[in-house]
Motif scaffolding. Structure first.
Motif, short mmCIF file in Angstrom:
data_model
loop_
_atom_site.label_atom_id
_atom_site.label_comp_id
_atom_site.label_asym_id
_atom_site.label_seq_id
_atom_site.Cartn_x
_atom_site.Cartn_y
_atom_site.Cartn_z
N LEU A 276 61.57 -52.23 68.60
CA LEU A 276 60.21 -51.93 68.16
C LEU A 276 59.24 -52.65 69.08
O LEU A 276 59.37 -53.86 69.31
N VAL A 277 58.28 -51.93 69.63
CA VAL A 277 57.22 -52.51 70.45
C VAL A 277 55.90 -52.22 69.74
O VAL A 277 55.55 -51.06 69.53
N LEU A 278 55.19 -53.26 69.35
CA LEU A 278 54.03 -53.12 68.49
C LEU A 278 52.86 -53.91 69.07
O LEU A 278 53.04 -55.04 69.54
N ALA A 279 51.68 -53.32 69.05
CA ALA A 279 50.47 -54.00 69.56
C ALA A 279 49.26 -53.46 68.83
O ALA A 279 49.32 -52.46 68.11
N GLY A 280 48.12 -54.14 69.03
CA GLY A 280 46.86 -53.70 68.44
C GLY A 280 45.90 -53.24 69.51
O GLY A 280 45.89 -53.78 70.63
N THR A 281 45.07 -52.28 69.16
CA THR A 281 44.10 -51.77 70.14
C THR A 281 43.09 -52.82 70.55
O THR A 281 42.53 -52.76 71.64
N GLY A 282 42.83 -53.80 69.67
CA GLY A 282 41.83 -54.83 69.95
C GLY A 282 42.41 -56.13 70.45
O GLY A 282 41.73 -57.17 70.40
N ASP A 283 43.64 -56.12 70.94
CA ASP A 283 44.28 -57.34 71.42
C ASP A 283 43.71 -57.69 72.80
O ASP A 283 43.92 -56.97 73.78
N LEU A 284 43.01 -58.81 72.89
CA LEU A 284 42.40 -59.24 74.15
C LEU A 284 43.32 -60.15 74.96
O LEU A 284 43.05 -60.40 76.14
N LEU A 285 44.39 -60.65 74.36
CA LEU A 285 45.28 -61.59 75.04
C LEU A 285 46.49 -60.90 75.66
O LEU A 285 46.92 -61.26 76.75
N THR A 286 47.06 -59.95 74.94
CA THR A 286 48.14 -59.12 75.48
C THR A 286 47.78 -57.66 75.16
O THR A 286 48.28 -57.10 74.19
N PRO A 287 46.91 -57.06 75.95
CA PRO A 287 46.40 -55.72 75.66
C PRO A 287 47.50 -54.67 75.51
O PRO A 287 48.63 -54.87 75.99
N PRO A 288 47.18 -53.56 74.84
CA PRO A 288 48.19 -52.51 74.60
C PRO A 288 48.89 -52.03 75.86
O PRO A 288 50.06 -51.62 75.79
N ALA A 289 48.22 -52.07 77.01
CA ALA A 289 48.87 -51.61 78.24
C ALA A 289 50.14 -52.39 78.53
O ALA A 289 51.10 -51.84 79.12
N HIS A 290 50.20 -53.64 78.11
CA HIS A 290 51.39 -54.44 78.35
C HIS A 290 52.54 -53.97 77.45
O HIS A 290 53.70 -53.94 77.89
N SER A 291 52.24 -53.61 76.23
CA SER A 291 53.28 -53.05 75.35
C SER A 291 53.73 -51.68 75.85
O SER A 291 54.92 -51.34 75.78
N GLU A 292 52.79 -50.90 76.35
CA GLU A 292 53.16 -49.59 76.91
C GLU A 292 54.06 -49.75 78.12
O GLU A 292 54.99 -48.96 78.33
N ALA A 293 53.82 -50.78 78.93
CA ALA A 293 54.67 -51.03 80.08
C ALA A 293 56.08 -51.43 79.65
O ALA A 293 57.07 -51.03 80.27
N ALA B 286 62.79 -46.93 72.68
CA ALA B 286 62.09 -47.87 71.80
C ALA B 286 61.01 -47.15 71.00
O ALA B 286 60.44 -46.14 71.45
N GLU B 287 60.74 -47.68 69.82
CA GLU B 287 59.62 -47.18 69.01
C GLU B 287 58.37 -47.95 69.42
O GLU B 287 58.31 -49.18 69.26
N LEU B 288 57.38 -47.26 69.95
CA LEU B 288 56.12 -47.87 70.37
C LEU B 288 55.02 -47.44 69.43
O LEU B 288 54.86 -46.24 69.15
N GLU B 289 54.27 -48.41 68.94
CA GLU B 289 53.12 -48.07 68.09
C GLU B 289 51.98 -49.03 68.40
O GLU B 289 52.18 -50.25 68.46
N ILE B 290 50.80 -48.48 68.59
CA ILE B 290 49.58 -49.25 68.82
C ILE B 290 48.73 -49.12 67.57
O ILE B 290 48.26 -48.02 67.24
N LEU B 291 48.52 -50.20 66.86
CA LEU B 291 47.78 -50.18 65.61
C LEU B 291 46.28 -50.20 65.88
O LEU B 291 45.78 -51.06 66.62
N PRO B 292 45.53 -49.26 65.30
CA PRO B 292 44.07 -49.23 65.55
C PRO B 292 43.36 -50.40 64.90
O PRO B 292 43.80 -50.93 63.87
N ASP B 293 42.25 -50.82 65.51
CA ASP B 293 41.40 -51.88 64.95
C ASP B 293 42.20 -53.12 64.60
O ASP B 293 42.01 -53.74 63.54
N THR B 294 43.09 -53.52 65.48
CA THR B 294 43.97 -54.66 65.23
C THR B 294 43.99 -55.55 66.46
O THR B 294 44.04 -55.06 67.59
#
Length: 444
Positions: A369-386, A394-402
């Motif tokens: 599972l690869v999980l991130a938030g759209t508002g993550d300023l320290l490890t932005p979603p692009a890093h989880s997408e990479a 893998a299951e990738l999900e980017i949580l909105p407003d998180t």
């Protein structure tokens, strides 16, 4: 309980969950077998007369959590638990939550290691079978065939930078039923000892944290299927362990969750700043933080005096929206403030050199599972997408407003995604799951 890291640093760990009941004998037997093998390799007497302390039988206990955000670090040799050498299960203080929690002092004889059997798991040839490989709906069949059911999943939670194990508060509450949970404070964080190697002049590294995670697993969960859950620096720690011990992932790891983390290219993070500002921060930030670490006393007094300002900064980099329960926001602030500024300075230089993209290959055949938030300023979603690009299944999900602390900001959603991962992991290794996990997995 306390686990000794490879360099001797005392790591504070806690076990939770009802899945430990009835497995202490198995864990102790496996640890004794490992100690016997190590003694044989050192040429010591078979009766253990020259054996080190890590060969003695010990028992596991489910340890009551403190229930607060403690910051005191145990001194070396503290009596607040047993200090385990690498490869030894830890005997914690006898504060068991389960009345039928049985010790392992009367453990069964050591069974010689057998050959690999069903599903790639080891199969013993002695009278008492090894746990696994069959579980779930096949558990009864496995028993008829002479194989005990696969033991419950052991879920190891690895916290992030400037946090401690208490950051998993909501996950600890959600997954206690029927699972074996392991929480520990990374070196220099929380209730663990300040890194001995760093104090001796060695720079901190993510690779060292990977070795610490391996030591914790060897000490408190040396047998049975594992699910590793890492957030931020904790996710990097999991990747470092995969790089160091791919055989552990091939033989025992049944699932991995990487939350708000990165496999590398951390210099690309902008922290929400314009391009010029981000480049300037990466250029001068490490030196500034190092200088602040040298004036820890002064900086700590400043943190206390400017609590409103620091609260706004913490909120900005922790959450993706202003609509956060004030109690959770305050809890996050307490976690972050409990990390001394010299510890902040200790680990900050390790992030630009972290690159474990190649190690992700170890996870390709595992439920991930690869999980991130759209508002993550320290490890932005692009890093989880990479990361997900290296793990096609893998299951990738980017949580909105998180934001970055997604497990505190969106605990219901994170717990549901983790429950789904546990379902996949259980199917992967043949372990049974309690109904509560399936109910959590239904949450949308």
């Amino acid at each position: 309980m306390h686990v000794q890291a490879p360099d001797g640093t005392d790591l504070y760990a806690e076990l939770d969950g009802t899945g430990w009941a009835g497995t202490e004998t198995t864990v102790a037997r496996e640890a004794t077998a490992r100690a016997a093998e190590a003694a044989a390799a050192r040429g010591e007497a078979a009766d253990g007369t020259a054996r080190e302390a890590n060969a003695r039988p010990v028992s596991l206990a489910t340890v009551e959590p403190d229930g607060d955000t403690a910051t005191a670090r145990p001194a070396p040799g503290s009596t607040r638990g047993h200090t385990a050498r690498v490869g030894e299960p830890v005997a914690g203080p006898r504060r068991s939550r389960e009345p039928d929690d049985v010790g392992a002092e009367d453990q069964a004889p050591v069974r010689p290691r057998g050959l690999r059997g069903w599903l790639g798991r080891r199969r013993g040839g002695a009278a008492e079978p090894e746990p696994g490989p069959l579980g779930g709906v096949l558990a009864g069949v496995g028993t008829w065939l002479g194989a005990a059911p696969t033991p419950p999943l052991t879920v190891v939670f690895v916290h992030g930078y400037c946090l401690n194990q208490d950051s998993w508060h909501f996950q600890r509450e959600a997954f206690r039923d029927g699972l074996r949970l392991v929480f520990f404070d990374q070196r220099s964080h929380g209730r663990s000892e300040r890194s001995r190697s760093y104090l001796a002049g060695e720079p901190a590294s993510i690779d060292q944290l990977g070795g610490d995670l391996g030591a914790v697993i060897d000490a408190v969960a040396p047998t049975g299927p594992l699910v590793l859950v890492g957030h931020s620096m904790g996710g990097m720690t999991v990747m470092a362990l995969a790089d160091q011990r791919p055989e552990l992932f091939a033989e025992r790891v049944a699932g991995v969750a990487l939350l708000g983390t990165t496999a590398g290219n951390w210099r690309d993070v902008t922290f929400g700043l314009p391009g010029v500002g981000a480049r300037m921060f990466h250029r001068v930030g490490p030196g500034v933080i190092k200088a602040l670490g040298r004036q820890a006393g002064l900086v700590e007094r400043g943190r206390r005096l400017s609590s409103e300002l620091t609260a706004a900064v913490y909120h900005r980099f922790s959450f993706g929206t202003d609509d956060v329960d004030p109690a959770r926001a305050r809890f996050a602030q307490l976690l972050l403030e409990s990390t001394p500024v010299d510890v902040v300075a200790e680990f900050f230089p390790a992030f630009p050199t972290h690159d474990k993209t190649a190690a992700l290959a170890v996870l390709r055949d595992l439920p991930t599972l690869v999980l991130a938030g759209t508002g993550d300023l320290l490890t932005p979603p692009a890093h989880s997408e990479a990361i997900a690009a290296e793990l096609p299944d893998a299951e990738l999900e980017i949580l909105p407003d998180t934001g970055h602390l997604l497990m505190l900001e969106r605990p219901e959603l994170v717990n549901a995604r983790l429950a789904r991962l546990l379902e996949r992991a259980a199917a992967h290794c043949g372990a049974a799951l309690p109904p509560s996990v399936h109910r959590l997995a239904e949450h949308t």
